[in-house]
Design an enzyme around this catalytic site. Structure first.
Site, PDB file in Angstrom:
ATOM      1  N   THR B  47      36.356  62.355  11.806  1.00 33.60           N
ATOM      2  CA  THR B  47      37.372  61.592  12.588  1.00 33.60           C
ATOM      3  C   THR B  47      37.610  62.462  13.713  1.00 33.60           C
ATOM      4  OG1 THR B  47      39.854  61.256  12.217  1.00 33.60           O
ATOM      5  CG2 THR B  47      38.877  63.259  11.048  1.00 33.60           C
ATOM      6  N   GLU B  48      37.757  61.536  14.830  1.00 35.35           N
ATOM      7  CA  GLU B  48      37.415  62.121  16.244  1.00 35.35           C
ATOM      8  C   GLU B  48      38.363  63.221  16.702  1.00 35.35           C
ATOM      9  OE1 GLU B  48      37.916  58.826  15.451  1.00 35.35           O
ATOM     10  OE2 GLU B  48      39.259  57.911  16.825  1.00 35.35           O
ATOM     11  N   ASN B  49      39.680  63.468  15.660  1.00 37.44           N
ATOM     12  CA  ASN B  49      40.662  64.391  16.078  1.00 37.44           C
ATOM     13  C   ASN B  49      40.018  65.987  15.594  1.00 37.44           C
ATOM     14  OD1 ASN B  49      41.223  62.857  13.766  1.00 37.44           O
ATOM     15  ND2 ASN B  49      43.033  64.224  13.539  1.00 37.44           N
ATOM     16  N   GLY B  50      38.780  66.066  15.089  1.00 33.91           N
ATOM     17  CA  GLY B  50      38.218  67.171  14.992  1.00 33.91           C
ATOM     18  C   GLY B  50      38.030  67.664  13.447  1.00 33.91           C
ATOM     19  N   SER B  89      34.162  67.274  19.513  1.00 24.42           N
ATOM     20  CA  SER B  89      34.150  66.182  18.278  1.00 24.42           C
ATOM     21  C   SER B  89      33.783  65.130  19.323  1.00 24.42           C
ATOM     22  CB  SER B  89      35.703  65.973  18.049  1.00 24.42           C
ATOM     23  OG  SER B  89      35.637  64.908  17.004  1.00 24.42           O
TER      24      SER B  89
END
Lengths: 227, 218, 227, 218
Positions: B47-50, B89
């Site tokens: 997930t691109e939020n890390g 990320s």
């Protein structure tokens, strides 16, 4: 002796100037420095440019700052959310300027600011509205767009723990933009839930070395979801 | 003909994700794929939020609002997961390290152009999030969407009329009617739901559709 | 099930091709993957391009690979050391090609390769021999040089611990180039001192997430200083 | 006249480093500054191989060869130290976050150009390390070197004859004879060792030297 811990949150934000560019951490509400944003509202600086992933949720945090008419322009990747009615209203009324930036470029442009990179070529956004009039170049057969750094005068971020040197650690996905923003701002101010003794953080596991942090203030974390 | 439900679509997408794949599921419809991943495969969700190694939604009452997905819903972490900051990320995504990303879409063109961030309406508030990064970053970009709009308008088209997210990035489209590959020769139907003919599907497709189905020797 | 742990070091390097570009971790001997380099010597690949900070110390590791005449070209920041006689001899005999790159550019160019950056402008080296014929540009009043990514076919790195997903943690300054190289190579092979159960590493403290690692092999670490 | 020893030079440099400064000490002579930092100041040392908060050399027998400095000598870590990888370390340096770096030099020009990586001899093996990054990265670049070469040749010059490390980067030079500021008007002597006249120092300096010393009201 180095002691970056500031006793009051009012003191931490006291010198923020009108017209500043402020990087505000958080992805939605995770990692959002609610206490610092509230302190900034109380402090009164206006005509601000805000750089943050979103444009505020509900009526608190960034949304409250927007509602107080302190923000001239917002640079973000995703302003429109189910609970972004404050921003939506200002935008439709023409009372706020919006620059939409792809989320990866937002992060990488702040990373460039912190890392001394003058500009970089990247494929994201090529051939789209968001590339606008930017310079493009074909590198290795692929289209790239030239992107410039985003520097902040101030970064307001939230972390989990800190020591007096300003070393910061985070909790889970609340880390998000904070370590990048800390590198990109002239003055980085962190609100944290806990202060530990120097040496109390694992030196192998500090996403933000204290060199990037100018002030730390301990607060009660506002973890709860926006109502 | 019975259109696939959203759950069936998610299951169909999941079936094509190989063991060991690194996958990003976009917000909206693709998020449902996380709930129907084959139990016998280890598939690692980004997930691109890390977070790499995202797990399913927590039990009610177990939400940790520091642990969310790109859609800002509470999630969990699995053993072996790792957290990182946003630049790292997106470096992971944009550097071509993810095997597959699955995204929703308004329109996909026969060249594989994707439009999924902006309807082009003049009063719409633009919001792109990570869509442009995801579309160009993963090794394969798959789309999961209804075959036509609620009003019956084409979503598989010759040219996108909506503003583009990225050019020539889509390799496969999973709809409620078919699985369509995007090739250098345009759209190729690989599977069609029972009870729907290739000709009927072609009429619901806004560009030339080829039939790529393997016919069983009857 | 994902299991990146390879039983033998011979198997780990078996498919390395002649003519490959190989990124080799380490700063001096700290973080140098001695076991993997020895295995590469035994494996026999030749005509290699090596990217590493130094050009070998003493007669072991990279120096031994050079001595075995397997290296066509080396890209590094600091070949000349008190114990780099193997490299020095080959260089003076014209038997090896050398590209000297400022250390920060070496790291940043590999970071760019791993991060999907097509090229970047940076002030380092402007107006020096090492900028060569590179494109330059004044950005914000400062001179910059355009630098391109360095991609590897293979990265050979050393870490402290790993799990079966390839997550890696490091020890102190032995971390150096390894996390960057892992992102920049098609195939990253790590030698580690210890393998832990999945979930045995702190998820907040993993400099190299497993996505960047294809193979892990457990070895006895060669920590001692070169004699 | 008594030239300053290397220890005296190191002590003189150290005296100018303020409490709380982030400092990188280059390999060679500048490394000695670490041993003479004022005890009443907290000065945080950066080493480009991935450590902020470097401590002194370990006791004999306590060497950890995973914990070294840029000169590849064993060091220690102090409480509050942090480790990071090379790209992050050079981002810290190149992003302008270090307050001071102290480097050795072959030559410094009156414009502040630095030559410290290559003698220009045709058979020399070039090796730059982090010198070019350090020279342009820190807020202030200080040089620590002998005032003239062993053969008496100038090292403070009008134009560097050796290949440059970086242009216009040096702000101050600490030699065994003097402390010299590099200003837009060229070299300015701020301190001269006892027993050496300004005129004698000027003769050992290969460019115009101005006298910037504060004269005591006698």
């Amino acid at each position: 002796m180095i002691n970056k811990i500031v006793e009051s949150i009012e003191a931490a934000v006291a010198d923020i100037q009108d017209g500043s560019t402020i990087l505000v951490g958080g992805f939605g509400t995770a990692g959002m420095p609610f206490n610092l944003v509230d302190a900034l509202i109380a402090q009164g600086a206006r005509d601000l440019t805000i750089v943050s992933n979103n444009a505020g949720n509900g009526e608190i945090g960034l949304a409250a700052l927007l509602k107080a008419k302190r923000v001239r322009k917002i640079i973000c990747s995703f302003p429109r959310q189910t609970d972004s009615w404050v921003f939506d209203g200002l935008y439709r009324a023409g009372e706020i300027e919006l620059e939409v930036v792809p989320q990866g470029n937002l992060a990488e442009r702040m990373r460039a600011a912190g890392a001394g990179i003058g500009a970089f070529f990247c494929p994201t956004g090529h051939g789209t509205l968001l590339a606008g009039e930017r310079e493009t170049r074909v590198i290795d057969g692929r289209n790239h767009v030239l992107e410039y750094p985003i520097h902040g005068d101030v970064a307001l971020i939230k972390a989990h723990k800190a020591d007096r040197w300003g070393n910061l650690v985070y909790r889970k996905t609340a880390r998000n933009f904070a370590p990048v923003m800390a590198t990109a701002a002239r003055i980085t101010i962190a609100e944290v839930s806990e202060i530990v003794e120097l040496g109390g953080l694992d030196p192998e596991a500090v996403p933000t070395p204290g060199i990037y942090v100018q002030r730390v203030v301990r607060v009660e974390s506002k973890l709860a979801k926006v109502p | 003909m019975q259109r696939m439900t959203r759950e069936q679509m998610a299951t169909r997408v999941a079936a094509d994700i190989p063991d060991g794949a690194y996958v990003n599921l976009g917000i909206g419809l693709p998020t449902m794929v996380a709930n129907v991943l084959p139990q016998d495969r280890e598939i690692i969700l980004h997930t691109e939020n890390g977070l790499l190694g995202m797990g399913p939604a927590p039990a009610k009452g177990g939400e940790d609002w520091d642990l969310i997905n790109a859609g800002k819903q509470p999630v969990t972490e699995v053993p072996g997961s790792t957290f990182f900051h946003h630049a790292d990320s997106f470096a992971m995504m944009r550097g071509g390290h993810l095997d597959i990303c699955v995204l929703g879409a308004f329109q996909v063109s026969e060249q594989g152009d994707l439009a999924n961030w902006h309807t082009g309406e003049s009063d719409a508030i633009p919001a792109v999030g990570g869509a442009m990064d995801l579309a160009i970053g993963a090794k394969k970009t798959w789309i999961m969407m209804e075959h036509v709009t609620k009003n019956g308008q084409h979503k598989l088209v010759r040219q996108c009329s909506y503003p583009l997210t990225a050019k020539s990035c889509v390799s496969r489209i999973y709809t409620d009617l078919a699985v369509i590959d995007v090739t250098k020769d345009g759209f190729v139907a690989m599977e069609i739901i029972p009870g729907l003919s290739f000709e009927e599907l072609s009429r619901m497709t806004g560009a030339v559709l080829r039939d790529g189905r393997v016919r069983s020797v009857a």
